[in-house]
Design a protein around this motif. Structure first.
Motif, short mmCIF file in Angstrom:
data_model
loop_
_atom_site.label_atom_id
_atom_site.label_comp_id
_atom_site.label_asym_id
_atom_site.label_seq_id
_atom_site.Cartn_x
_atom_site.Cartn_y
_atom_site.Cartn_z
N UNK A 11 31.87 43.80 35.87
CA UNK A 11 31.86 45.25 36.17
C UNK A 11 32.59 46.02 35.07
N UNK A 12 33.74 45.51 34.64
CA UNK A 12 34.47 46.16 33.56
C UNK A 12 33.63 46.24 32.29
N UNK A 13 32.88 45.20 32.03
CA UNK A 13 32.03 45.20 30.82
C UNK A 13 30.96 46.28 30.94
N UNK A 14 30.37 46.41 32.14
CA UNK A 14 29.36 47.46 32.35
C UNK A 14 29.97 48.86 32.21
N UNK A 15 31.25 48.99 32.58
CA UNK A 15 31.94 50.27 32.48
C UNK A 15 32.52 50.51 31.08
N UNK A 16 32.22 49.60 30.15
CA UNK A 16 32.70 49.68 28.75
C UNK A 16 34.20 49.45 28.64
N UNK A 17 34.78 48.85 29.67
CA UNK A 17 36.20 48.47 29.61
C UNK A 17 36.28 47.03 29.06
N UNK A 18 35.92 46.87 27.80
CA UNK A 18 35.72 45.53 27.27
C UNK A 18 37.01 44.72 27.20
N UNK A 19 38.11 45.34 26.84
CA UNK A 19 39.37 44.60 26.77
C UNK A 19 39.75 44.05 28.14
N UNK A 20 39.56 44.87 29.18
CA UNK A 20 39.86 44.43 30.54
C UNK A 20 38.89 43.33 30.98
N UNK A 21 37.64 43.44 30.54
CA UNK A 21 36.64 42.42 30.89
C UNK A 21 37.04 41.06 30.32
N UNK A 22 37.42 41.04 29.04
CA UNK A 22 37.85 39.79 28.42
C UNK A 22 39.14 39.27 29.08
N UNK A 23 40.02 40.19 29.42
CA UNK A 23 41.29 39.79 30.05
C UNK A 23 41.04 39.09 31.39
N UNK A 24 40.12 39.65 32.18
CA UNK A 24 39.82 39.06 33.49
C UNK A 24 39.22 37.66 33.34
N UNK A 25 38.26 37.51 32.43
CA UNK A 25 37.59 36.22 32.32
C UNK A 25 38.52 35.18 31.70
N UNK A 26 39.40 35.60 30.82
CA UNK A 26 40.40 34.68 30.28
C UNK A 26 41.37 34.24 31.36
N UNK A 27 41.67 35.14 32.29
CA UNK A 27 42.55 34.80 33.41
C UNK A 27 41.92 33.71 34.28
N UNK A 28 40.61 33.83 34.53
CA UNK A 28 39.93 32.80 35.32
C UNK A 28 39.98 31.45 34.60
N UNK A 29 39.73 31.47 33.29
CA UNK A 29 39.75 30.22 32.51
C UNK A 29 41.15 29.60 32.52
N UNK A 30 42.16 30.45 32.51
CA UNK A 30 43.54 29.95 32.56
C UNK A 30 43.82 29.28 33.91
N UNK A 31 43.35 29.90 34.98
CA UNK A 31 43.59 29.37 36.33
C UNK A 31 42.74 28.14 36.60
N UNK A 32 41.47 28.20 36.18
CA UNK A 32 40.53 27.10 36.47
C UNK A 32 39.75 26.76 35.20
N UNK A 33 40.35 25.99 34.31
CA UNK A 33 39.71 25.70 33.01
C UNK A 33 38.41 24.89 33.11
N UNK A 34 38.14 24.28 34.25
CA UNK A 34 36.91 23.50 34.40
C UNK A 34 35.82 24.27 35.16
N UNK A 35 36.05 25.55 35.40
CA UNK A 35 35.08 26.37 36.12
C UNK A 35 34.06 26.89 35.09
N UNK A 36 32.87 26.26 35.08
CA UNK A 36 31.93 26.48 33.97
C UNK A 36 31.35 27.89 33.90
N UNK A 37 31.20 28.57 35.03
CA UNK A 37 30.56 29.89 35.03
C UNK A 37 31.32 30.87 34.13
#
Length: 209
Positions: A135-161
């Protein structure tokens, strides 16, 4: 006094029976939904709600059916009712955010507000973080979009989606080297998961012999 006690007793029995009927209708609605008999399911869920106006699960079932019937505005009302009854119901906020992201009822800002609430209540909710990244990416909030997805990878590094979502962002932003790396990670983790699931099915099959 005796008349008062008798009245209370009769009302109690009536309430118990009504609640039991509401549960019965809800269970029938779930079965109809599983069979994709959506109109029948809707009627059962509405009947359950008539018998118990605060039956949150029935409103949730009703909302899911309304999504299936492409009645998105009605679905929004159903999930909003749950939130009115239970302001900390993360699943209702999450599902309502998905409805706001659909074409018929598209409002990415409202979707983000719902996802913000989910994450406020449950900061490690992976599904909400992934959805908010998109949603952030669609709203052009790209820094927040990357921050959110990096947070998921940090919490669950094996979550492929998450790697697939990140690769999508990177391709859109012409970061092709990073996109290839994350896409390859996405493919590997998905393959590993599928292999693991197949092994588990085989083990389950052996145990049944």
């Amino acid at each position: 006094m005796l008349r008062f006690l008798l009245t209370v007793f009769v009302l109690s029995i009536f309430c118990i029976n009504t609640y039991a009927d509401a549960i019965s209708d809800y269970e029938a609605g779930k079965k109809a939904y599983a069979k994709k008999e959506y109109q029948t399911a809707l009627e059962y869920f509405e009947s359950a709600i008539l018998k118990d106006a605060e039956y949150k699960d029935a409103y949730y079932g009703k909302g899911e059916v309304e999504i299936a019937l492409k009645k998105n505005n009605d679905a929004l009302e159903s999930f909003t009712k749950i939130i009115e009854l239970d302001p900390e119901n993360t699943q209702a906020y999450l599902t309502r955010s998905f409805v706001y992201a659909m074409e018929e009822t598209r409002d990415f800002q409202k979707a983000k507000e719902d996802l913000d609430k989910v994450i406020e209540l449950d900061e490690n909710n992976l599904e909400a973080l992934q959805a908010r990244a998109l949603v952030n990416y669609e709203l052009k909030n790209k820094l927040d979009a990357y921050k959110d997805i990096e947070q998921v990878i940090l919490i669950a590094p094996d979550e492929y989606v998450s790697y697939g979502i990140k690769a999508y962002f990177e391709v859109s932003d012409y970061k092709f080297i990073s996109a290839i790396k994350d896409y390859n990670k996405f493919k590997k983790l998905r393959k590993d998961m599928q292999t693991s699931e197949e092994k588990q099915k085989f083990e389950d099959f052996k145990n049944e012999l």
